[in-house]
Design a protein around this motif. Structure first.
Motif, PDB file in Angstrom:
ATOM      1  N   GLN A   1      36.621 -28.727  17.589  1.00 53.12           N
ATOM      2  CA  GLN A   1      36.064 -29.710  18.387  1.00 53.12           C
ATOM      3  C   GLN A   1      35.257 -30.499  17.377  1.00 53.12           C
ATOM      4  OE1 GLN A   1      33.379 -27.327  20.940  1.00 53.12           O
ATOM      5  NE2 GLN A   1      32.358 -29.039  21.559  1.00 53.12           N
ATOM      6  N   GLU A   2      34.676 -30.078  16.285  1.00 55.34           N
ATOM      7  CA  GLU A   2      33.951 -31.107  15.369  1.00 55.34           C
ATOM      8  C   GLU A   2      35.081 -31.626  14.470  1.00 55.34           C
ATOM      9  OE1 GLU A   2      31.048 -32.068  16.234  1.00 55.34           O
ATOM     10  OE2 GLU A   2      30.872 -30.304  17.752  1.00 55.34           O
ATOM     11  N   LEU A   3      35.701 -32.957  14.539  1.00 58.11           N
ATOM     12  CA  LEU A   3      36.836 -33.248  13.780  1.00 58.11           C
ATOM     13  C   LEU A   3      36.268 -33.205  12.196  1.00 58.11           C
ATOM     14  CD1 LEU A   3      37.789 -36.322  16.192  1.00 58.11           C
ATOM     15  CD2 LEU A   3      38.276 -33.900  15.914  1.00 58.11           C
ATOM     16  N   SER A   4      37.409 -33.051  11.548  1.00 58.52           N
ATOM     17  CA  SER A   4      37.351 -32.988  10.008  1.00 58.52           C
ATOM     18  C   SER A   4      37.894 -34.134   9.211  1.00 58.52           C
ATOM     19  CB  SER A   4      38.053 -31.323   9.635  1.00 58.52           C
ATOM     20  OG  SER A   4      39.599 -31.698   9.974  1.00 58.52           O
TER      21      SER A   4
ATOM     22  N   ASN B   1      44.412 -39.577   5.397  1.00 53.76           N
ATOM     23  CA  ASN B   1      43.777 -38.238   6.088  1.00 53.76           C
ATOM     24  C   ASN B   1      45.073 -37.298   6.590  1.00 53.76           C
ATOM     25  OD1 ASN B   1      40.852 -37.835   6.986  1.00 53.76           O
ATOM     26  ND2 ASN B   1      41.139 -40.203   6.803  1.00 53.76           N
ATOM     27  N   ILE B   2      46.005 -37.884   6.951  1.00 51.99           N
ATOM     28  CA  ILE B   2      47.340 -37.012   7.649  1.00 51.99           C
ATOM     29  C   ILE B   2      47.868 -36.288   6.411  1.00 51.99           C
ATOM     30  CG2 ILE B   2      49.400 -37.316   8.210  1.00 51.99           C
ATOM     31  CD1 ILE B   2      48.426 -39.387  10.381  1.00 51.99           C
ATOM     32  N   PHE B   3      47.646 -36.745   5.016  1.00 51.58           N
ATOM     33  CA  PHE B   3      48.337 -35.987   3.999  1.00 51.58           C
ATOM     34  C   PHE B   3      47.440 -35.583   2.778  1.00 51.58           C
ATOM     35  CE2 PHE B   3      51.736 -38.895   5.839  1.00 51.58           C
ATOM     36  CZ  PHE B   3      52.928 -37.867   5.846  1.00 51.58           C
ATOM     37  N   LEU B   4      46.152 -35.485   3.508  1.00 47.14           N
ATOM     38  CA  LEU B   4      45.066 -35.119   2.413  1.00 47.14           C
ATOM     39  C   LEU B   4      45.450 -33.659   1.956  1.00 47.14           C
ATOM     40  CD1 LEU B   4      42.353 -35.956   1.325  1.00 47.14           C
ATOM     41  CD2 LEU B   4      41.372 -34.887   3.200  1.00 47.14           C
ATOM     42  N   GLY B   5      45.463 -33.488   0.613  1.00 44.31           N
ATOM     43  CA  GLY B   5      45.744 -32.010  -0.030  1.00 44.31           C
ATOM     44  C   GLY B   5      47.016 -31.809  -0.209  1.00 44.31           C
ATOM     45  N   ARG B   6      47.890 -32.708   0.390  1.00 49.46           N
ATOM     46  CA  ARG B   6      49.507 -32.520   0.201  1.00 49.46           C
ATOM     47  C   ARG B   6      50.261 -33.975  -0.017  1.00 49.46           C
ATOM     48  NH1 ARG B   6      51.824 -32.926   5.136  1.00 49.46           N
ATOM     49  NH2 ARG B   6      50.438 -33.005   6.883  1.00 49.46           N
ATOM     50  N   GLU B   7      49.403 -34.841  -0.765  1.00 52.40           N
ATOM     51  CA  GLU B   7      49.946 -36.297  -1.134  1.00 52.40           C
ATOM     52  C   GLU B   7      51.273 -36.270  -1.500  1.00 52.40           C
ATOM     53  OE1 GLU B   7      45.448 -36.076  -1.118  1.00 52.40           O
ATOM     54  OE2 GLU B   7      47.175 -34.985  -1.930  1.00 52.40           O
ATOM     55  N   HIS B   8      52.014 -37.206  -1.226  1.00 53.93           N
ATOM     56  CA  HIS B   8      53.358 -37.610  -1.798  1.00 53.93           C
ATOM     57  C   HIS B   8      53.029 -38.030  -3.319  1.00 53.93           C
ATOM     58  CE1 HIS B   8      54.412 -37.742   2.584  1.00 53.93           C
ATOM     59  NE2 HIS B   8      55.837 -37.820   2.075  1.00 53.93           N
TER      60      HIS B   8
ATOM     61  N   VAL C   1      44.671 -38.703  15.662  1.00 55.09           N
ATOM     62  CA  VAL C   1      44.941 -38.396  14.189  1.00 55.09           C
ATOM     63  C   VAL C   1      44.963 -37.109  13.681  1.00 55.09           C
ATOM     64  CG1 VAL C   1      44.245 -39.033  12.047  1.00 55.09           C
ATOM     65  CG2 VAL C   1      44.338 -40.867  13.737  1.00 55.09           C
ATOM     66  N   GLU C   2      44.060 -36.298  14.408  1.00 53.15           N
ATOM     67  CA  GLU C   2      44.110 -34.730  13.816  1.00 53.15           C
ATOM     68  C   GLU C   2      45.360 -34.174  14.420  1.00 53.15           C
ATOM     69  OE1 GLU C   2      42.169 -32.721  12.386  1.00 53.15           O
ATOM     70  OE2 GLU C   2      39.787 -33.319  12.699  1.00 53.15           O
ATOM     71  N   ILE C   3      45.742 -34.567  15.705  1.00 56.42           N
ATOM     72  CA  ILE C   3      47.056 -33.963  15.939  1.00 56.42           C
ATOM     73  C   ILE C   3      48.528 -34.469  15.139  1.00 56.42           C
ATOM     74  CG2 ILE C   3      48.730 -33.978  18.036  1.00 56.42           C
ATOM     75  CD1 ILE C   3      46.501 -34.362  19.994  1.00 56.42           C
TER      76      ILE C   3
ATOM     77  N   ALA D   1      48.703 -32.486  12.173  1.00 54.83           N
ATOM     78  CA  ALA D   1      49.171 -31.203  12.461  1.00 54.83           C
ATOM     79  C   ALA D   1      50.565 -31.201  12.589  1.00 54.83           C
ATOM     80  CB  ALA D   1      48.690 -30.692  13.807  1.00 54.83           C
ATOM     81  N   LEU D   2      51.163 -32.555  13.095  1.00 53.21           N
ATOM     82  CA  LEU D   2      52.474 -32.484  13.132  1.00 53.21           C
ATOM     83  C   LEU D   2      53.296 -32.979  11.903  1.00 53.21           C
ATOM     84  CD1 LEU D   2      53.016 -34.576  16.454  1.00 53.21           C
ATOM     85  CD2 LEU D   2      53.074 -32.251  16.364  1.00 53.21           C
ATOM     86  N   ALA D   3      52.703 -33.508  11.085  1.00 49.33           N
ATOM     87  CA  ALA D   3      52.983 -33.884   9.877  1.00 49.33           C
ATOM     88  C   ALA D   3      53.152 -32.762   9.125  1.00 49.33           C
ATOM     89  CB  ALA D   3      51.995 -34.912   9.087  1.00 49.33           C
TER      90      ALA D   3
END
Length: 501
Positions: free
Chosen positions: A81-84, A94-101, A144-146, A149-151
């Protein structure tokens, strides 16, 4: 998830709970705050370890989720609920944060943005991967959060109150995305307190109460009466209260005439009677909150007059309204209402502490404790004590702390903007009881709500807004109750504009 239990010290948060989710299913998880929903999902995602004796199986194979990374490897993603999101980073970052190309030890931004475009295209999102997240609306950030998750190739997606900050159009867009995710075989665990969302989306609903599994309903079995009884142990007939029922000849308490900011509100007039619950209804963007903020002095008005008990008021800022006996509960309690790092004690007293401060300017600790104790008892705030940090409380208990602060000012008029947003069904019932009690004492309540069943359940009279104007009035009568259909007819322009409203 089979026979999951979790204890924290001597407290049992979960007791032998089981939950199953099928491919392409939306499985709603419901229950009051404190029922164990979040704990169960944190165990699924790897944030918590369950007690010995339980198991988690994916595709029939038992897995050991010993941390968040293991949860991600198992295809589990959680949208809280509280976006991260990190607001200073781009959508792609943001989408690839922690698993960057990576390429040659450095981030390969071109490859990352190309992969991001594919995910955004799947969700039919128009903004580019290079967009900084702080420039997006709350609804766009939710998407973007979704996308994140899809990525990550999520197969099980947990959504925790995803529509809390979304507009009607953004909510409809989310529904379309959920349908697409289902079609691609993704299992969705959907946590929400909004009944209309449960009806629209759920294939099954499971209910937890006091850390225990109560039962599961299939799609054809989902009705409000059964769900409420499962969640709180009582039927829907006791949910709303209207014991005060003000007589038609009650005196006018608050009178607002031709108030406007000439941008979002255009010449609105209304009266609020003592002991009345008057609801402002309308679609998102109709001007309800903006009108309330003009009355309260939170925003400047270009014209209009406000009177209390027939006496003209000069309200130029919120402090003037509070001094006159008008208080406002904001729709965004976390950002605009509460001091989350402060205790219940400090939050309840902050508006009135100066009134009983010692001569040298020190607050009166004894009086503050008395106020906080009174609020905890009267409003049934569930916490370890008055020194508990407000930010650590559930949404319903946070709302009660904010209400406790407002009531300490002994208001004549109470403006409530979405008072039950993001709170569980049990806390909603308690807030409805409080509203009825306040009206019984002669306090005028002006309430804004986007939930039509709630408006019908608590209102004595409804003013409907559209495009910054009051376009209709509906009053409850023994032979003609307020209905959702009548409200929507005005809100959508189907009914003719009532010039006398």
């Amino acid at each position: 998830m089979r026979h999951i239990s979790k204890t924290f010290g001597s407290m049992a948060a979960l007791k032998d709970v089981s939950l199953s989710v099928e491919r392409g299913e939306v499985h709603a998880l419901m229950g009051e705050n404190g029922a164990g929903k979040s704990t169960l999902m944190k165990i699924l995602s790897g944030a918590y370890r369950a007690d010995a004796g339980g198991s988690i199986l994916i595709d029939g194979r038992e897995v050991d989720i010993d941390g968040p990374q293991a949860g991600r490897h198992c295809g589990i993603a959680v949208i809280y609920q509280e976006l991260s999101l990190a607001p200073n980073l781009t959508v792609a970052q943001n989408i690839f944060l922690g698993r960057e190309h990576r390429r040659g030890g450095f981030t390969d931004r071109k490859a990352q943005e190309a992969a991001c475009r594919d995910v955004l295209a799947r969700l039919r999102l128009a903004f580019p991967p290079s967009t900084v997240v702080s420039r997006l609306s709350l609804g766009e950030r939710q998407l973007v959060e979704i996308a994140r998750a899809l990525a990550s190739d999520a197969r099980i997606l947990v959504m925790d109150e995803p529509t809390t900050s979304l507009s009607l159009l953004e909510t409809e867009r989310l529904y379309e995305i959920i349908a697409d995710l289902k079609a691609h075989g993704i299992g969705i665990i959907y946590i929400s307190h909004r009944m209309e969302e449960i009806y629209a989306l759920s294939d099954r609903v499971s209910v937890l109460r006091d850390g225990r599994y109560v039962g599961t309903l299939g799609r054809d079995e989902i009705v409000a009466e059964r769900l409420v009884a499962m969640m709180v142990g009582r039927d829907l007939s006791s949910f709303y209260k209207k014991d005060h029922r003000p007589a038609a000849d009650r005196r006018t308490l608050l009178s607002v005439r031709d108030i406007a900011d000439d941008v979002r509100v255009h010449g609105c007039s209304f009266d609020l009677k003592a002991g009345e619950v008057l609801c402002l209804a309308g679609l998102v963007g109709s001007g309800r909150t903006e009108l309330a903020r003009l009355v309260y002095g939170a925003d400047p008005r270009t014209r209009g007059s406000i009177a209390l008990d027939g006496r003209a008021l000069d309200i130029r800022r919120a402090r003037d309204a509070i001094a006159a006996g008008i208080v406002y509960l904001t729709e965004d309690r976390r950002r605009l209402g509460l001091f989350l790092e402060m205790s219940i004690n400090d939050n309840v007293s902050i508006n009135v502490a100066a009134g009983d401060a010692h001569g040298a300017g020190f607050t009166n600790a004894v009086k503050a404790r008395e106020r906080a104790d009174r609020a905890m008892k009267t409003l049934e705030i569930r916490a370890t004590g008055i020194s508990a940090k407000t930010g650590a409380l559930s949404g319903g208990n946070q709302q009660k702390v904010l209400l406790g602060r407002l009531l300490e000012t002994e208001p004549r008029v109470l403006i409530l903007d979405e008072p039950t947003r993001g709170v569980d069904v049990g806390a909603k019932s308690e807030i409805y009881r409080l509203i009825d009690d306040l009206a019984t004492r002669g306090i005028g309540v002006l309430m804004i709500s986007s939930e039509l069943p709630e408006v019908v359940g608590v209102a004595d009279r409804v003013l409907v807004m559209r495009d910054g104007r009051i376009v209709g009035e509906i009053a409850a009568a023994p032979d003609q109750p307020i209905t959702q259909e009548a409200i929507m007819a005005y809100a959508t322009g189907v009914a003719a504009v009532d010039a006398d409203a």
